[in-house]
Design an enzyme around this catalytic site. Structure first.
Site, PDB file in Angstrom:
ATOM      1  N   HIS A  28       5.689   6.837  -6.546  1.00 44.25           N
ATOM      2  CA  HIS A  28       6.842   6.203  -5.903  1.00 44.25           C
ATOM      3  C   HIS A  28       6.478   4.840  -5.346  1.00 44.25           C
ATOM      4  O   HIS A  28       5.372   4.635  -4.856  1.00 44.25           O
ATOM      5  CB  HIS A  28       7.352   7.079  -4.750  1.00 44.25           C
ATOM      6  CG  HIS A  28       7.807   8.431  -5.198  1.00 44.25           C
ATOM      7  ND1 HIS A  28       7.747   9.530  -4.375  1.00 44.25           N
ATOM      8  CD2 HIS A  28       8.328   8.866  -6.371  1.00 44.25           C
ATOM      9  CE1 HIS A  28       8.218  10.577  -5.020  1.00 44.25           C
ATOM     10  NE2 HIS A  28       8.570  10.206  -6.233  1.00 44.25           N
ATOM     11  N   LYS A  51       1.796   3.499   3.736  1.00 46.48           N
ATOM     12  CA  LYS A  51       1.716   4.915   4.101  1.00 46.48           C
ATOM     13  C   LYS A  51       0.293   5.277   4.518  1.00 46.48           C
ATOM     14  O   LYS A  51      -0.663   4.923   3.830  1.00 46.48           O
ATOM     15  CB  LYS A  51       2.130   5.791   2.909  1.00 46.48           C
ATOM     16  CG  LYS A  51       3.571   5.564   2.479  1.00 46.48           C
ATOM     17  CD  LYS A  51       3.911   6.316   1.217  1.00 46.48           C
ATOM     18  CE  LYS A  51       5.353   6.012   0.811  1.00 46.48           C
ATOM     19  NZ  LYS A  51       5.677   6.603  -0.481  1.00 46.48           N
ATOM     20  N   TYR A  76       2.531  12.111   6.368  1.00 49.45           N
ATOM     21  CA  TYR A  76       2.263  10.679   6.286  1.00 49.45           C
ATOM     22  C   TYR A  76       3.168   9.876   7.203  1.00 49.45           C
ATOM     23  O   TYR A  76       4.288  10.243   7.492  1.00 49.45           O
ATOM     24  CB  TYR A  76       2.360  10.175   4.851  1.00 49.45           C
ATOM     25  CG  TYR A  76       3.656  10.426   4.122  1.00 49.45           C
ATOM     26  CD1 TYR A  76       4.549   9.396   3.878  1.00 49.45           C
ATOM     27  CD2 TYR A  76       3.978  11.694   3.637  1.00 49.45           C
ATOM     28  CE1 TYR A  76       5.725   9.607   3.174  1.00 49.45           C
ATOM     29  CE2 TYR A  76       5.146  11.921   2.937  1.00 49.45           C
ATOM     30  CZ  TYR A  76       6.015  10.869   2.714  1.00 49.45           C
ATOM     31  OH  TYR A  76       7.181  11.088   2.026  1.00 49.45           O
ATOM     32  N   ASP A 106      11.107  11.876 -11.010  1.00 47.07           N
ATOM     33  CA  ASP A 106       9.763  11.430 -11.362  1.00 47.07           C
ATOM     34  C   ASP A 106       9.517  11.548 -12.859  1.00 47.07           C
ATOM     35  O   ASP A 106       8.804  10.729 -13.442  1.00 47.07           O
ATOM     36  CB  ASP A 106       8.715  12.230 -10.593  1.00 47.07           C
ATOM     37  CG  ASP A 106       8.736  11.917  -9.105  1.00 47.07           C
ATOM     38  OD1 ASP A 106       9.367  10.914  -8.708  1.00 47.07           O
ATOM     39  OD2 ASP A 106       8.130  12.691  -8.339  1.00 47.07           O
TER      40      ASP A 106
END
Length: 183
Positions: free
Chosen positions: A61, A70, A130, A169
């Site tokens: 992503h 992140k 995260y 995805d």
């Protein structure tokens, strides 16, 4: 906390100092001043937590208009975590780095804005947490195919089986990383 720059120097592996005894353990997982010194001046605005089963791959992503940095870690199980440099003009553009993150090593990975990010679950299941430098914007999320031949990530696939993907995805950027929006 130990900060180790990886083959793409802006991606940093963090290893906390863990203090343990028969009662359990204690560790500091984040300190703003040290993070800024070793990773840059970023502010986190959102924390996320996901749980996935073995063989699940989430990613690759990335965001274009509001790219997210992140800081990722695993609190249960194990994942292979990957960052792909999509920053146009970067000397490592199109390259990837990966690290095994698990509940035992307690390591974290800093993935700066401008990178595609993914993780693959190698344990029976894994809980993944995260921090993000920008808010999630569903209209600004893109996926690069996990098996893009130009990036050529060496995934540690369990029993050599293809990963389980979301439909989003699975339909990722089929043209390859060189056709992704540039940062």
């Amino acid at each position: 906390m130990k900060y180790e720059k990886l083959a793409i120097p802006d991606v940093v592996l963090l290893t906390p100092q863990v203090f343990g005894d028969e009662r359990g353990f204690f560790m500091e997982t984040f300190r703003q001043s040290e993070f800024e010194e070793h990773c840059g001046n970023y502010r986190f605005v959102q924390d996320n937590h996901s749980k996935s089963k073995q063989g699940i791959l989430r990613g690759l992503h990335y965001q274009y208009a509001k790219p997210q940095g992140k800081l990722v870690r695993v609190t249960q199980g194990e994942v292979f975590d990957v960052a792909v440099d999509l920053r146009e003009g970067s000397p490592t553009f199109g390259q990837w780095v990966g690290a095994m993150l698990n509940e035992d090593n307690k390591q974290m990975l800093w993935v700066p804005p401008g990178f595609a990010h993914a993780f693959y679950v190698t344990s029976k299941e894994a809980e993944f947490q995260y921090k993000c430098t920008d808010y999630y914007n569903p209209g600004d999320e893109y996926s690069l195919l996990w098996n893009d031949a130009t990036v050529n990530i060496d995934w540690p696939l369990v029993d050599g089986k293809p990963p389980q993907l979301s439909s989003k995805d699975d339909e990722g950027q089929a043209q390859g990383w060189q056709h992704c929006p540039k940062f």
